[in-house]
Design a protein around this motif. Structure first.
Motif, short mmCIF file in Angstrom:
data_model
loop_
_atom_site.label_atom_id
_atom_site.label_comp_id
_atom_site.label_asym_id
_atom_site.label_seq_id
_atom_site.Cartn_x
_atom_site.Cartn_y
_atom_site.Cartn_z
N PRO A 125 -26.42 77.71 33.48
CA PRO A 125 -25.67 78.69 34.27
C PRO A 125 -26.48 79.91 34.68
O PRO A 125 -26.31 80.45 35.77
CB PRO A 125 -24.51 79.08 33.34
CG PRO A 125 -24.27 77.84 32.54
CD PRO A 125 -25.64 77.28 32.29
N GLU A 126 -27.42 80.36 33.81
CA GLU A 126 -28.25 81.52 34.18
C GLU A 126 -29.22 81.16 35.30
O GLU A 126 -29.48 81.96 36.20
CB GLU A 126 -29.01 82.05 32.96
CG GLU A 126 -29.68 83.39 33.25
CD GLU A 126 -30.20 84.08 32.00
OE1 GLU A 126 -30.94 85.06 32.16
OE2 GLU A 126 -29.87 83.65 30.89
N LEU A 127 -29.76 79.93 35.25
CA LEU A 127 -30.60 79.46 36.36
C LEU A 127 -29.80 79.43 37.65
O LEU A 127 -30.27 79.86 38.71
CB LEU A 127 -31.12 78.05 36.07
CG LEU A 127 -32.39 77.85 35.26
CD1 LEU A 127 -32.75 76.37 35.26
CD2 LEU A 127 -33.55 78.66 35.81
N VAL A 128 -28.59 78.86 37.57
CA VAL A 128 -27.73 78.74 38.75
C VAL A 128 -27.43 80.11 39.34
O VAL A 128 -27.48 80.30 40.57
CB VAL A 128 -26.42 78.01 38.39
CG1 VAL A 128 -25.44 78.03 39.58
CG2 VAL A 128 -26.70 76.57 37.97
N ARG A 129 -27.14 81.07 38.48
CA ARG A 129 -26.82 82.43 38.95
C ARG A 129 -27.98 83.02 39.74
O ARG A 129 -27.80 83.61 40.82
CB ARG A 129 -26.49 83.32 37.76
CG ARG A 129 -26.21 84.79 38.12
CD ARG A 129 -25.04 84.90 39.08
NE ARG A 129 -24.83 86.26 39.51
CZ ARG A 129 -24.02 87.13 38.90
NH1 ARG A 129 -23.38 86.77 37.80
NH2 ARG A 129 -23.85 88.34 39.37
N ALA A 130 -29.20 82.85 39.23
CA ALA A 130 -30.38 83.40 39.91
C ALA A 130 -30.57 82.74 41.27
O ALA A 130 -30.83 83.42 42.28
CB ALA A 130 -31.62 83.18 39.05
N ILE A 131 -30.43 81.43 41.32
CA ILE A 131 -30.61 80.70 42.58
C ILE A 131 -29.55 81.13 43.60
O ILE A 131 -29.86 81.39 44.77
CB ILE A 131 -30.53 79.18 42.33
CG1 ILE A 131 -31.75 78.73 41.52
CG2 ILE A 131 -30.44 78.41 43.64
CD1 ILE A 131 -31.62 77.35 40.93
N GLU A 132 -28.32 81.24 43.14
CA GLU A 132 -27.24 81.65 44.04
C GLU A 132 -27.46 83.07 44.56
O GLU A 132 -27.27 83.35 45.75
CB GLU A 132 -25.89 81.55 43.32
CG GLU A 132 -24.71 81.79 44.24
CD GLU A 132 -23.39 81.59 43.52
OE1 GLU A 132 -22.54 80.85 44.02
OE2 GLU A 132 -23.22 82.21 42.45
N ASP A 133 -27.88 83.97 43.68
CA ASP A 133 -28.13 85.37 44.09
C ASP A 133 -29.17 85.43 45.20
O ASP A 133 -29.00 86.14 46.20
CB ASP A 133 -28.60 86.20 42.89
CG ASP A 133 -27.48 86.54 41.94
OD1 ASP A 133 -26.31 86.28 42.26
OD2 ASP A 133 -27.79 87.05 40.83
N VAL A 134 -30.28 84.71 45.03
CA VAL A 134 -31.36 84.75 46.03
C VAL A 134 -30.92 84.06 47.31
O VAL A 134 -31.16 84.56 48.42
CB VAL A 134 -32.64 84.10 45.47
CG1 VAL A 134 -33.69 83.95 46.58
CG2 VAL A 134 -33.20 84.93 44.33
N MET A 135 -30.26 82.92 47.19
CA MET A 135 -29.83 82.18 48.39
C MET A 135 -28.82 82.97 49.21
O MET A 135 -28.81 82.90 50.44
CB MET A 135 -29.25 80.82 47.99
CG MET A 135 -30.32 79.81 47.62
SD MET A 135 -31.45 79.53 49.02
CE MET A 135 -32.60 78.37 48.31
#
Length: 329
Positions: free
Chosen positions: A75-85
């Motif tokens: 989930p922390e990986l997903v959050r970072a990817i979503e924030d940048v995208m």
């Protein structure tokens, strides 16, 4: 609701001209484009995104396939990817493969049918040839199998050596390792780090490897069974979820942590601060890993120059109560 024909009528141009302005496809002189954009604004016209996707074969979406969303690491990986995208106006479609190659393949087929502009993969169930057949920009995160695609990982090997050495430094001599799945690259890198550090310390003959499959419950059961027959005074778990399982098993057997058995995990997820005692861990820069992967994918999609294709990020030891013990070396 305004239509493309309404825009064309107000701007005094053809529907085809409005389409060229919307899709940035073909020449439209500057004055005409200004009239079209003014008409779009006045009418509050919203283009049909489905139709635009079919026409342009692009969707401003990316696919993200993770192996197990219930593992707190992802989930922390997903959050970072979503924030940048989100910064670049891309939408993320999240897929959970459950470590199954058939499910991963199915998701990839579906994502391609939806004209995603690229994918980030944190799984490695499929052969490189199968992934290359997708013929879209791809970035591999956390679990690269080779250098065919841009990749972002943490320094798993040296992190494992650091964890093993830490247990030795606090006095542990019978050090066990709870290993992740053998088909997962980072699990094996961590095992190799444990193995090589144990050899360098002269302890390899007493090495003890327990299979935990990156799962909390499986690790707990495996440790319960293992410790009934073998004595260990230190445990290096290949991820934090397994470290929590080991902690539960050790306590269930009536042993003290860290006095009887010291435990250290790997990842640096918040869960390690919520146990009693709090767990030591090798902390990965999880958010940074996801953010770098997302930026790499955007550059790939948009045809920008990529200065660095492969990242190996440093890790660090976080010492907490589960290894706060000192002994003689």
């Amino acid at each position: 609701m305004a239509t493309i024909r309404d825009v064309a009528k107000l701007a005094g141009v053809s529907v085809a001209t409005v389409s060229r302005v919307l899709n940035q496809n073909g020449y439209v002189n500057e004055e005409t484009e200004k009239r079209v954009r003014k008409a779009i604004e006045e009418l509050n016209y919203k283009p049909n995104e489905v139709a635009r996707t079919l026409f342009k074969k692009t969707s401003k979406t990316i696919g993200l396939i993770v192996p197990d969303i219930s593992n707190p690491f992802f989930p922390e990986l997903v959050r970072a990817i979503e924030d940048v995208m989100n910064i670049y106006d891309y939408t993320v479609i999240l897929c959970n493969s459950d470590e199954k190659s058939e499910k991963e393949k199915q998701y990839m087929d579906v994502l391609k049918q939806k004209y995603v502009d690229g994918m980030i993969l944190t799984t490695n169930q499929l052969a490189i040839e199968e992934v290359m057949e997708l013929d879209i920009p791809i970035v591999v995160l956390d679990r690269p199998s080779d250098h065919s695609f841009p990749s972002v990982i943490a320094d798993n090997y040296n992190g494992a050596r650091l964890a093993t050495r830490h247990l030795y430094d606090i006095g542990c001599r019978k050090i066990a390792h709870i290993q992740g799945p053998a088909h997962v690259v980072n699990a094996m890198q961590r095992f190799y780090g444990y193995r090589d550090e144990m050899k360098s310390l002269g302890l390899w003959e007493d090495a003890f490897v327990i299979q935990g499959n990156y799962q909390l419950k499986q690790a707990k059961e495996a440790v319960l069974q293992a410790l009934q027959n073998d004595h260990v005074d230190g445990i290096f778990a290949g991820n934090d979820a397994m470290a929590v399982g080991a902690l539960k098993a050790v306590q269930q057997l009536g042993l003290r942590v860290p006095e009887d058995v010291a435990i250290i995990g790997y990842d640096g997820i918040p869960l390690t601060e919520m146990t009693t005692p709090e767990l030591s861990t090798i902390s990965q820069p999880i958010y940074e890993m996801g953010a770098i992967a997302a930026r790499l994918l955007v550059k790939k999609i948009e045809g920008q120059l990529i200065e660095q294709l492969h990242y190996v990020l440093p890790v660090k030891l976080i010492e907490r109560e589960s290894t706060r013990r000192r002994g003689k070396a």
